[in-house]
Motif scaffolding. Structure first.
Motif, short mmCIF file in Angstrom:
data_model
loop_
_atom_site.label_atom_id
_atom_site.label_comp_id
_atom_site.label_asym_id
_atom_site.label_seq_id
_atom_site.Cartn_x
_atom_site.Cartn_y
_atom_site.Cartn_z
N ASN A 264 11.79 1.53 42.35
CA ASN A 264 11.27 1.77 43.26
C ASN A 264 10.12 2.02 43.31
O ASN A 264 9.10 1.38 43.98
N GLN A 268 7.81 -0.60 45.54
CA GLN A 268 7.06 -0.84 46.67
C GLN A 268 5.20 -0.68 45.98
O GLN A 268 4.21 -1.17 47.49
N GLN A 315 8.58 -4.25 52.88
CA GLN A 315 8.89 -3.52 51.90
C GLN A 315 10.44 -2.33 52.19
O GLN A 315 11.21 -1.90 52.08
N MET A 319 13.70 -1.88 50.27
CA MET A 319 14.35 -0.22 50.63
C MET A 319 15.73 -0.60 50.62
O MET A 319 16.65 -0.73 50.41
#
Length: 600
Positions: A264, A268, A315, A319
């Motif tokens: 992650n 991101q 984003q 997630m």
């Protein structure tokens, strides 16, 4: 060449199996969502309305700058007021619709989770003993806790967010194309690296999140097994060993989480970088056109707002994919559990047996556990109604297996087990459980009062009947001596009573159920000599006129039997009364002599 072909065939089978698992999981999810079709449709309307209200903002800003402000400069305030009112209406409508959508989605997600919890619990009770003897309690607890929690996180927050995010991206792209298609082309070019980065993330996160779910399940299983077996752990001083093993599983779980966070941490910031560079490109290209008079300033501002807004939902989608991978792995495990079929199945057209006499017959019964060796090879046995039969023999002789077949915890591999000349496979479960009751050495007590535990097999029984059952097995005196008598809470697993007292309570529970056939599998193993003698007196009274199968290593328990069967390797090698077998000087006589010597 042959090895290559074999590997290709195995890969094909693996892919086919993976597709089947995904199809099963999606089928389960669709089945859970199907009853909420109308609410889902209303949620779709709400999320569309909310997204339209949000996307309308930049277009209204462009119109205000390019039209309302010049009109105000000319002394006309009407356009500015109109566009201002439209902005307020759009913002309020978007907020109200989004709030209503979140609430509607929450209602759906909680209803789905409630139904899934019920299904998992119902399924674990429906599955046969064979399943529970191979599927550890820790794994089942993991299904009911961490796996359902992963789905909850997905349904409660992730799903609502991703639907809104995807629609925001689509409507934002459409709005940008309508406002200025050239700025839309800049966004389209930027989508290529964003898509490649997202695909890279998806492929790796799928692997990492499966590893994370597996590590989590192993950690839970280890914890449950350790807590369940704490007496053995402390008795054999295995605390250090179990702590090291648990630490190893916890370390695996930590590393799996770190891998996920690291992934992650690259995805991101990568999206943020692509989004910022796209805004810079759109500003440079649009500013150059604005200076040349080819692009109104309001449209440039709207284009920049749209480009900036487009990358924010990506984003959120990333997630969501994290939650989706975790929930997908959990859903696969849950769907696998729900797809399990009991090996002991309910008959389609059951034969009624409201009042069983207790005549038991095994007709050429062969049995093996799964694909293992044969445990009972073609066993023939008849136990007339009302007869008390004791089964003795060395460990592994097949005594407990015979008991499991009579109680239909397992079905015979071949042959038939008959109760009153009716195959037990043709009896409805309520009729069979009412007619045949088994008491094991485990003597499990549930949290609750003594009264509730005794009345387990006959809910709603009168207090007088409960006390009569307790008196019959010698449990009444110690019960009334407890702090609150029959209302005393025995605590989890009977922690307030001794092992022998638990056994007596389980006897009282079985006798209150008043079965036609009573199976005692090592049921006196926890009793001391005085307690055993007390129970034997109760057994002589309560077994009168009832078929009983007693499995015991203690030959003192066998003394009350009408008949003794000596088993060896799944066969009955001796059959007769206790006195006859002692006089016959065979296997039972040797067992009896050894037992007598042990008493001395």
């Amino acid at each position: 060449m042959s090895a290559t072909n074999n590997e290709a065939a195995e890969d094909t089978l693996d892919r086919a199996a993976a597709r089947a698992v995904r199809a099963r999981s999606l089928g389960l999810l669709g089945d859970l969502l199907r009853p909420h079709g109308r609410r889902l449709a209303w949620s779709a309307v709400l999320v569309v309305a909310s997204t339209l209200g949000q996307v309308a903002g930049p277009a209204l800003v462009a119109a205000t700058i390019d039209h309302a402000l010049p009109a105000l400069d000319d002394g006309r305030s009407g356009p500015l007021v109109s566009y201002g009112v439209l902005m307020v209406v759009a913002a309020v409508a978007a907020g109200l619709a989004n709030g209503a959508y979140v609430r509607a989605a929450a209602v759906i997600s909680q209803a789905v989770l409630l139904e899934l919890r019920r299904r998992v619990f119902r399924q674990t009770q429906r599955l046969s003993l064979e399943f529970h003897e191979s599927y550890t309690s820790g794994r089942i607890i993991s299904r009911q806790t961490s796996d359902l929690e992963a789905l909850r996180e997905l349904l409660d927050g992730g799903l609502t967010g991703v639907v809104s995010s995807v629609l925001t991206m689509v409507f934002t792209a459409v709005g940008l194309a309508l406002v200025d298609w050239r700025s839309g082309a800049v966004l389209l070019v930027a989508m290529v690296p964003a898509w490649l980065l997202t695909r890279w993330f998806q492929k790796r996160s799928q692997v990492f999140y499966r590893r994370q779910r597996t590590a989590s399940a192993r950690l839970i299983v280890k914890f449950v097994e350790t807590m369940t077996g704490m007496r053995a752990v402390q008795a054999f001083r295995r605390e250090a060993t179990t702590e090291r093993e648990y630490g190893r599983y916890a370390e695996d779980y930590r590393e799996a989480n770190l891998d996920t966070f690291s992934l992650n941490g690259r995805y991101q910031p990568g999206l943020v970088l692509i989004g910022n560079l796209t805004v810079v490109a759109a500003l440079g290209y649009g500013g150059w056109r604005a200076l040349n008079g080819d692009l109104p300033v309001g449209v440039l501002v709207a284009a920049l707002l749209y480009v900036k807004r487009f990358f924010q939902p990506i984003q959120q989608v990333g997630m969501f994919y994290n939650s989706f991978q975790s929930a997908s792995a959990a859903l696969e495990k849950l769907s696998g559990l729900l797809a399990e079929e009991p090996t002991v199945v309910e008959p389609v057209s059951p034969t009624p047996l409201p009042d069983a006499r207790g005549d038991v017959r095994l007709d050429h019964v062969t049995f093996r556990y799964g694909s293992g060796p044969v445990v009972l090879p073609s066993l023939d046995l008849h136990i007339p109604a009302g007869q008390t039969v004791a089964l003795v023999g060395t460990t592994g002789a097949g005594k407990s297996t015979l008991a499991k077949l009579v109680t239909r915890f397992y079905d015979a591999t071949a042959g038939s087990v008959l109760l009153d000349d009716v195959d037990v496979r043709d009896l409805a479960t309520p009729d069979l459980r009412r007619a045949v009751v088994m008491v094991t050495q485990e003597a499990y007590l549930f949290s609750g009062s003594v009264r509730d535990n005794i009345a387990l097999g006959r809910p709603g029984a009168a207090q007088a009947d409960i006390e009569a059952a307790a008196r019959a097995v010698g449990a009444h005196d110690f019960i009334v001596a407890m702090p609150e008598g029959y209302d005393t809470d025995v605590n989890k697993r009977g922690g307030r009573v001794s092992a022998g007292q638990r056994q007596l309570l389980s006897f009282a529970r079985a006798f209150l159920a008043n079965p036609a056939v009573l199976v005692l599998d090592e049921a006196t193993s926890s009793l001391d000599i005085p307690g055993e003698r007390l129970v034997q007196r109760g057994l002589k009274t309560l077994l009168a006129g009832r078929t009983a199968i007693i499995i015991a290593h203690r030959l003192s328990t066998v003394a009350i039997a009408d008949r003794v069967l000596v088993m060896e390797h799944g066969r009955v090698v001796e059959d007769g009364t206790p006195a006859e077998l002692v006089a016959a000087d065979g296997r039972y006589a040797r067992l009896h002599a050894a037992w007598r010597d042990s008493l001395v």
